[in-house]
Design an enzyme around this catalytic site. Structure first.
Site, short mmCIF file in Angstrom:
data_model
loop_
_atom_site.label_atom_id
_atom_site.label_comp_id
_atom_site.label_asym_id
_atom_site.label_seq_id
_atom_site.Cartn_x
_atom_site.Cartn_y
_atom_site.Cartn_z
N TYR A 1 -8.00 -56.70 26.85
CA TYR A 1 -6.57 -56.78 26.56
C TYR A 1 -6.11 -58.24 26.49
O TYR A 1 -6.51 -59.07 27.31
CB TYR A 1 -5.82 -56.03 27.65
N HIS A 2 -5.28 -58.56 25.51
CA HIS A 2 -4.74 -59.90 25.27
C HIS A 2 -5.79 -60.90 24.77
O HIS A 2 -5.54 -62.11 24.79
CB HIS A 2 -4.09 -60.50 26.53
N HIS B 1 -2.76 -59.47 21.08
CA HIS B 1 -3.27 -58.18 21.57
C HIS B 1 -4.44 -57.68 20.72
O HIS B 1 -4.50 -56.50 20.35
CB HIS B 1 -2.15 -57.15 21.61
#
Length: 356
Positions: free
Chosen positions: A97-98, A182
């Protein structure tokens, strides 16, 4: 064509991630969705990065949403011809994530971040060098170098780009510069460009309109026969150009024209190889005298010289304005019907066709 890979299954973030892949053909009246051979790993928060040769690099992700469970540490490459994936190098760092994956001008990929707000907070980054940057012995592959080019391009514009290096230009491609969040970059697109090699320059035709390439910043890559990309030149596409000006590095080929701001006069590179200036009543008032001599383009060179070349890149005519004092000059078709080469506001050459 659009490809979609990995992610959650049916939007269920608690379930195991997908290894699936589809491609969507949007060239017909209705989109056609086709299932492809899946990836080797289940990946949610996978980053997909378009490369200069048209392949797509898959990095990062794991089997469960932002969890260190069956993390996908091995990169995969999607081939647009076979529509299959092959495994590549591995990393010890989980990217979830990210995370970010961004194509750089030197055709490497910056991969960083991922894992926040937990189980990792990666404040680091890696550089991935794709296989096309190496020869069969693992050494750095010989690559082309882009020389002269313009930094602003308009739609359907013919751009004259100089190059040096081993081999010749076998492919030209435009890729939108990255904007990743993302693990997603919704503006990515790969656009093959039509081109003609003329000696150590290449005439590259920009995309026809904003439907093919929305306005913005793009990499231009030249690739040799081995598929090795050059370091890119970044250009802004879709910036309105003055239709009466030929800037350094610009070219006119068969049928291309400059038009005076009032629309009354036109400079056209004709199919017969002649560069001719016409008034509003379609009367020729100046010409280069190169008709039927094999001319294929007129180039406003960076050295300030306006030159007409044949297919063998031999000069057939020039304005004779080459040299340091003329470098950076531009060609302007004025409302008074005069064709003038200016540098810093000073006229160095003219067709002497004023006031027709």
């Amino acid at each position: 064509m659009i490809i979609q890979v990995g992610g959650s299954r049916a939007g269920n973030l608690g379930a195991r991630a997908s290894d699936g892949a589809i491609h969507v053909d949007i060239n017909g009246a209705a989109p056609v969705v086709t299932q492809m051979t899946p990836m080797a790993f289940d990946r949610i928060w996978v980053s997909a990065t378009v490369l200069p040769n048209g392949e797509v690099l898959m990095t990062g992700g794991s089997a469960y949403d932002n969890q260190l469970q069956d993390t996908a540490l091995t990169a995969e490459m999607w081939n647009p011809t076979t529509k299959t994936f092959r495994p590549l190098a591995s990393t010890p760092i989980a990217r979830m994530y990210h995370s970010t994956s961004l194509l750089l001008p030197d055709a490497t990929v910056l991969i960083g971040g991922g894992g926040a707000p937990g189980p990792l907070i990666n404040l680091n980054a890696e550089i991935y060098s794709p296989p096309y940057l190496f020869d069969a012995n693992g050494n750095a592959a010989a690559r082309l170098t882009i020389g002269r080019s313009t930094s602003r391009e308009d739609y359907n514009h013919l751009s004259n780009i100089s190059w040096t290096g081993a081999g010749t230009v076998a492919k030209a491609a435009m890729i939108r510069t990255g904007a990743v969040t993302h693990s997603n970059d919704m503006e990515q697109r790969f656009i093959p460009l039509n081109f003609v090699v003329r000696g150590n320059t290449v005439d590259v035709r920009m995309p026809a309109n904003a439907n093919l390439a929305p306005p913005g910043y793009y990499h231009i890559f030249l690739l040799n026969a081995a598929g090795v990309p050059s370091v890119s030149k970044i250009v802004s596409l879709g910036v309105a150009r003055e239709k009466n000006v030929l800037l350094p590095g610009d070219a006119l080929s068969g049928g291309d024209s400059l038009v005076s701001p009032d629309g009354r006069h036109k400079l056209t590179f004709q199919a017969d190889g002649n560069l001719a200036l016409y008034t509003g009543n379609n009367q020729a008032i100046w010409a280069s005298g190169t008709f039927n001599k094999g001319g294929v383009k007129a180039v406003m060179q960076a050295d300030g010289n306006l030159v007409i070349y044949n297919q063998a890149n031999q000069a057939l005519w020039s304005s004779g304005t080459f040299g340091a004092q003329f470098a950076g000059g531009k060609l302007v078709l004025q409302n008074d019907s005069n064709l003038v080469i200016y540098k810093d506001g000073k006229a160095y050459w003219a067709s002497n066709t004023c006031c027709r």
